[in-house]
Scaffold this motif. Structure first.
Motif, PDB file in Angstrom:
ATOM      1  N   LYS A   8      -2.231   0.208   9.473  1.00 24.29           N
ATOM      2  CA  LYS A   8      -1.270   0.961   9.098  1.00 24.29           C
ATOM      3  C   LYS A   8      -1.326   1.468   7.291  1.00 24.29           C
ATOM      4  N   VAL A   9      -2.144   1.835   6.762  1.00 20.95           N
ATOM      5  CA  VAL A   9      -2.236   2.424   5.628  1.00 20.95           C
ATOM      6  C   VAL A   9      -2.721   3.686   6.351  1.00 20.95           C
ATOM      7  N   ASN A  10      -3.798   3.673   7.255  1.00 22.14           N
ATOM      8  CA  ASN A  10      -3.996   4.564   8.098  1.00 22.14           C
ATOM      9  C   ASN A  10      -2.906   6.002   8.534  1.00 22.14           C
ATOM     10  N   VAL A  11      -2.188   5.000   9.583  1.00 22.24           N
ATOM     11  CA  VAL A  11      -0.836   5.479   9.737  1.00 22.24           C
ATOM     12  C   VAL A  11      -0.571   6.292   8.708  1.00 22.24           C
ATOM     13  N   PHE A  12       0.319   5.265   8.008  1.00 21.69           N
ATOM     14  CA  PHE A  12       0.945   6.324   6.578  1.00 21.69           C
ATOM     15  C   PHE A  12       0.561   7.312   5.428  1.00 21.69           C
ATOM     16  N   VAL A  13      -1.460   7.274   6.047  1.00 15.89           N
ATOM     17  CA  VAL A  13      -2.231   8.545   4.872  1.00 15.89           C
ATOM     18  C   VAL A  13      -2.391   9.690   6.184  1.00 15.89           C
ATOM     19  N   GLU A  14      -1.895   9.396   7.752  1.00 21.02           N
ATOM     20  CA  GLU A  14      -2.006  10.478   8.570  1.00 21.02           C
ATOM     21  C   GLU A  14      -0.852  11.450   8.511  1.00 21.02           C
ATOM     22  N   LEU A  15      -0.021  11.162   8.712  1.00 26.80           N
ATOM     23  CA  LEU A  15       1.439  10.603   8.141  1.00 26.80           C
ATOM     24  C   LEU A  15       1.530  11.678   7.250  1.00 26.80           C
ATOM     25  N   ALA A  47      -4.665  11.687  -0.185  1.00 28.12           N
ATOM     26  CA  ALA A  47      -4.117  10.833  -0.868  1.00 28.12           C
ATOM     27  C   ALA A  47      -3.719  10.307  -2.340  1.00 28.12           C
ATOM     28  N   LYS A  48      -2.588  10.063  -2.252  1.00 28.28           N
ATOM     29  CA  LYS A  48      -2.445   9.189  -3.775  1.00 28.28           C
ATOM     30  C   LYS A  48      -1.219   7.988  -2.198  1.00 28.28           C
ATOM     31  N   LEU A  49      -1.922   6.717  -3.696  1.00 25.08           N
ATOM     32  CA  LEU A  49      -1.508   5.555  -2.591  1.00 25.08           C
ATOM     33  C   LEU A  49      -0.992   4.586  -4.301  1.00 25.08           C
ATOM     34  N   GLU A 104     -12.521   7.859  -0.540  1.00 28.85           N
ATOM     35  CA  GLU A 104     -13.610   8.922  -0.855  1.00 28.85           C
ATOM     36  C   GLU A 104     -11.976  10.598  -1.253  1.00 28.85           C
ATOM     37  N   ASP A 105     -11.500   9.982  -0.068  1.00 32.96           N
ATOM     38  CA  ASP A 105     -10.358  10.841  -0.216  1.00 32.96           C
ATOM     39  C   ASP A 105      -8.923  10.386  -0.062  1.00 32.96           C
ATOM     40  N   ARG A 106      -8.960   9.130  -0.922  1.00 34.76           N
ATOM     41  CA  ARG A 106      -7.340   8.805  -1.601  1.00 34.76           C
ATOM     42  C   ARG A 106      -7.960   8.531  -3.227  1.00 34.76           C
ATOM     43  N   ILE A 107      -6.674   8.452  -3.437  1.00 33.89           N
ATOM     44  CA  ILE A 107      -6.463   8.093  -4.805  1.00 33.89           C
ATOM     45  C   ILE A 107      -5.827   6.636  -5.175  1.00 33.89           C
ATOM     46  N   GLN A 134       5.165  10.305 -11.830  1.00 25.01           N
ATOM     47  CA  GLN A 134       4.129  11.817 -12.351  1.00 25.01           C
ATOM     48  C   GLN A 134       3.724  12.012 -11.564  1.00 25.01           C
ATOM     49  N   HIS A 135       3.323  11.177 -10.309  1.00 28.31           N
ATOM     50  CA  HIS A 135       2.727  11.522  -9.405  1.00 28.31           C
ATOM     51  C   HIS A 135       3.399  11.513  -7.939  1.00 28.31           C
ATOM     52  N   GLU A 136       3.222  12.288  -6.527  1.00 29.41           N
ATOM     53  CA  GLU A 136       2.991  12.166  -5.414  1.00 29.41           C
ATOM     54  C   GLU A 136       2.428  11.574  -4.583  1.00 29.41           C
ATOM     55  N   PHE A 137       2.994   9.735  -3.766  1.00 29.97           N
ATOM     56  CA  PHE A 137       2.803   8.989  -3.480  1.00 29.97           C
ATOM     57  C   PHE A 137       2.715   9.259  -2.293  1.00 29.97           C
ATOM     58  N   ALA A 138       2.005   8.232  -1.128  1.00 28.57           N
ATOM     59  CA  ALA A 138       1.727   8.654   0.673  1.00 28.57           C
ATOM     60  C   ALA A 138       2.395   8.135   0.808  1.00 28.57           C
ATOM     61  N   MET A 139       2.230   6.451  -0.273  1.00 32.02           N
ATOM     62  CA  MET A 139       3.182   5.502   0.341  1.00 32.02           C
ATOM     63  C   MET A 139       2.647   4.741  -0.469  1.00 32.02           C
ATOM     64  N   ALA A 140       3.562   3.148  -0.723  1.00 35.55           N
ATOM     65  CA  ALA A 140       3.563   2.217  -2.020  1.00 35.55           C
ATOM     66  C   ALA A 140       3.524   0.712  -1.225  1.00 35.55           C
ATOM     67  N   ILE A 141       2.677   0.085  -1.663  1.00 37.01           N
ATOM     68  CA  ILE A 141       2.856  -1.230  -1.525  1.00 37.01           C
ATOM     69  C   ILE A 141       3.358  -2.314  -2.653  1.00 37.01           C
ATOM     70  N   LEU A 142       4.571  -2.656  -2.331  1.00 37.00           N
ATOM     71  CA  LEU A 142       5.483  -3.574  -3.338  1.00 37.00           C
ATOM     72  C   LEU A 142       5.168  -5.392  -2.448  1.00 37.00           C
ATOM     73  N   ASP A 143       5.012  -5.754  -3.962  1.00 37.64           N
ATOM     74  CA  ASP A 143       4.597  -7.268  -3.546  1.00 37.64           C
ATOM     75  C   ASP A 143       6.534  -7.688  -4.519  1.00 37.64           C
ATOM     76  N   VAL A 144       7.190  -8.241  -3.860  1.00 41.21           N
ATOM     77  CA  VAL A 144       8.105  -8.759  -3.272  1.00 41.21           C
ATOM     78  C   VAL A 144       8.359  -9.715  -4.756  1.00 41.21           C
ATOM     79  N   GLN A 145       7.645 -10.490  -4.995  1.00 43.81           N
ATOM     80  CA  GLN A 145       7.982 -12.227  -6.106  1.00 43.81           C
ATOM     81  C   GLN A 145       7.351 -11.080  -7.177  1.00 43.81           C
ATOM     82  N   MET A 146       8.039 -10.378  -8.010  1.00 46.15           N
ATOM     83  CA  MET A 146       7.020 -10.492  -9.346  1.00 46.15           C
ATOM     84  C   MET A 146       8.317 -10.384 -10.412  1.00 46.15           C
ATOM     85  N   PRO A 147       8.028 -11.050 -11.795  1.00 48.63           N
ATOM     86  CA  PRO A 147       8.462 -11.513 -12.923  1.00 48.63           C
ATOM     87  C   PRO A 147      10.482 -10.222 -12.905  1.00 48.63           C
TER      88      PRO A 147
END
Length: 398
Positions: free
Chosen positions: A121-128, A8-10, A30-33, A49-62
Motif C-alpha cells: 500500500k505504501v508503495n502504491v501511494f508513494v508511486e501515485l 517522498a516524505k511519509l 533510501e528514496d523516502r524520508i 512544515q512539509h509536503e507528505f506523500a501519505m500519512a499513517i495515523l493510529d486511531v487510538q491516541m490520548p
C-alpha cells in the motif's frame, strides 16, 4: 526528472514509540524520508512544515485521536489532499474502518499489521505521489515555456517593428540623400557643360572677370552644400558610435553669435528676411566653439527656411549658471505632435513645405547640446512661429 529522483516524505503518528520504530523500519527506503509523531499536535506541526506523500495515523491516541486529526487535515488547504491510512488494534467489531472512511481515509489496516500489505500500500501511494509530482512539474515547465515563448514572441515582434522602422528610415534616407546630393551636383554639371560649350566655341566673352567671379561663387555654394550634407552624415555616424568629440574652451558666446549672423548675410538676403540681434554683455563659458556654431547655424537655417520671410529674433543671455540662446521666428509654426518629432533623425519641421536638407540638423544639434550637458527645446503653435531655446551650463563637468 525521473520518478525515482522525486523524494517522498511519509508521516506516521502513534502514541507508542515502539510502534513508530517498527513501522518506520517496515516502510523506510533510501528514496523516502519518514517523519514520526507521538501525538496529533506533533503531527500538525510537521504537516505545516512539509509536503507528505501519505500519512499513517493510529486511531487510538490520548488527547486528539486519529479521526479528529484526519478531520483537521481535510479542513486545511495544505493537507486536505494527503492520502490517509488508519491503523487500529481494536477488533473489527468496533466498526472503526467505516468511521475511518467517513473521516476521509483511503484505507484502514488492523493490527497486527500484514507486512506485505503495508509495503504494497505504501508503495502504491508513494508511486501515485511521484507521478502527481512529476506531472505537476511538467505542467509548470510547460507553463514556464509558454511564458518564455510569449516573451520571445513579443521581443521578436518588437524587433520586427524596429527593423521595419529602420528599413523605412534607410529608404527615406537614401531617397533624401539622392535628391539633396543631386541638386548641387546638377548645378555643378550644368556649369561645367556650359563652360565646355563656350570653350568649344572660343567664346572668350563668357569668361570676363565679372562672369568668372559669379561662376566661382555659384560653384562655391554648390560645393558648400555638398560638404554640409557629407558633414551631417558623418556627424550622425559619430553620434551612433559614440565618437562625437567635444573640446571645450573658453570663449564669448555673444561675440560668436554676432560673427555667425554676419556670415549668414547672403542666406538672410536670399530668404528675403532679417535677423534682429542686439549684442548684450559678454556671455563667457567653456564650450566647443565649433560645435556650438554648428547648433546656432542649424537653428538660423531652420528659422530662415520656415520663417515666412518675416524678421527673426536672436538673443544671448545668462540665466543663473547657464547661458541661453533664443532663436525665434514668425513663420508657419510647429504642431504639438510634430514638436515631439523634430529632434529625430530625418524629420522635417514641416512635410508640407518643399525644403532642402537631410532632416538631420536638429537631431545633430540636440546631440551636441546634450554632449555639453545642456538642453534644447521648442515652443510653438501652428501659424504662430517657433522659439528654439538652447541652455548650456557655463562650466563643463569633467
Amino acid at each position: 526528472m525521473l520518478l525515482s529522483d522525486i523524494q517522498a516524505k511519509l508521516l506516521i503518528v502513534d502514541d507508542l514509540p515502539e510502534n513508530l520504530l517498527a513501522l518506520e523500519a517496515l516502510i523506510k527506503r533510501e528514496d523516502r524520508i519518514v517523519y514520526k509523531a507521538l501525538s496529533a499536535d506533533e503531527a500538525l506541526s510537521l504537516l505545516l512544515q512539509h509536503e507528505f506523500a501519505m500519512a499513517i495515523l493510529d486511531v487510538q491516541m490520548p488527547g486528539m485521536n486519529g479521526f479528529e486529526l484526519a478531520e483537521l487535515m481535510r479542513g486545511t488547504a495544505k493537507t486536505k489532499n494527503i492520502p490517509i491510512v488508519f491503523v487500529s488494534a481494536a477488533g473489527r467489531e468496533m466498526n472503526y474502518a467505516f468511521k475511518g472512511y467517513e473521516s476521509g481515509a483511503v484505507d484502514f489496516l488492523h493490527k497486527p499489521l500484514d507486512i506485505h500489505a503495508v509495503k504494497s500500500k505504501v508503495n502504491v501511494f508513494v508511486e501515485l505521489y511521484r507521478q502527481s509530482k512529476a506531472m505537476k512539474q511538467q505542467v509548470e515547465a510547460l507553463e514556464q515555456s509558454r511564458r518564455e515563448q510569449e516573451t520571445l514572441l513579443a521581443q521578436l515582434q518588437l524587433t520586427q517593428v524596429e527593423l521595419e522602422h529602420a528599413v523605412r528610415m534607410r529608404d527615406d534616407f537614401m531617397s533624401i540623400v539622392s535628391h539633396e546630393v543631386r541638386t548641387p551636383l546638377n548645378g555643378l554639371i550644368l556649369e561645367t557643360q556650359l563652360r565646355k560649350m563656350h570653350l568649344a566655341r572660343d567664346n572668350a566673352a563668357a569668361f570676363t572677370m565679372d562672369k568668372m567671379h559669379a561662376m566661382v561663387e555659384r560653384d562655391e555654394r554648390q560645393i558648400q552644400s555638398l560638404i554640409r550634407l557629407i558633414e551631417d552624415m558623418l556627424d550622425v555616424s559619430r553620434i551612433r558610435t559614440g565618437k562625437l568629440s567635444i573640446r571645450p574652451a573658453q570663449f564669448d558666446l555673444t561675440q560668436t553669435v554676432a560673427q555667425l549672423i554676419q556670415s549668414f548675410a547672403a542666406q538672410i538676403s536670399a530668404a528675403q528676411s532679417t535677423v534682429n540681434f542686439n549684442p548684450g554683455p559678454p556671455v563667457v563659458g567653456q564650450w566647443d566653439e565649433f560645435r556650438i556654431e554648428q547648433v546656432i547655424s542649424n537653428l538660423l537655417t531652420n528659422a530662415l527656411r520656415y520663417g515666412a520671410k518675416k524678421p527673426i529674433d536672436v538673443s544671448v543671455y545668462i540665466d543663473g549658471d547657464h547661458a541661453v540662446i533664443d532663436v525665434r521666428d514668425q513663420g508657419i509654426g510647429i504642431s504639438k505632435e510634430n514638436q515631439l518629432r523634430v529632434f529625430q533623425q530625418f524629420e522635417r519641421v514641416s512635410a508640407s513645405h518643399a525644403t532642402a536638407g537631410l532632416g538631420l540638423g536638429l537631431f545633430i544639434s540636440e546631440q551636441i547640446v546634450a554632449a555639453h550637458s545642456g538642453t534644447i527645446t521648442v515652443q510653438s503653435a501652428l501659424g504662430e512661429g517657433a522659439l528654439f531655446r538652447v541652455r548650456l551650463p557655463r562650466v563643463q563637468k569633467t
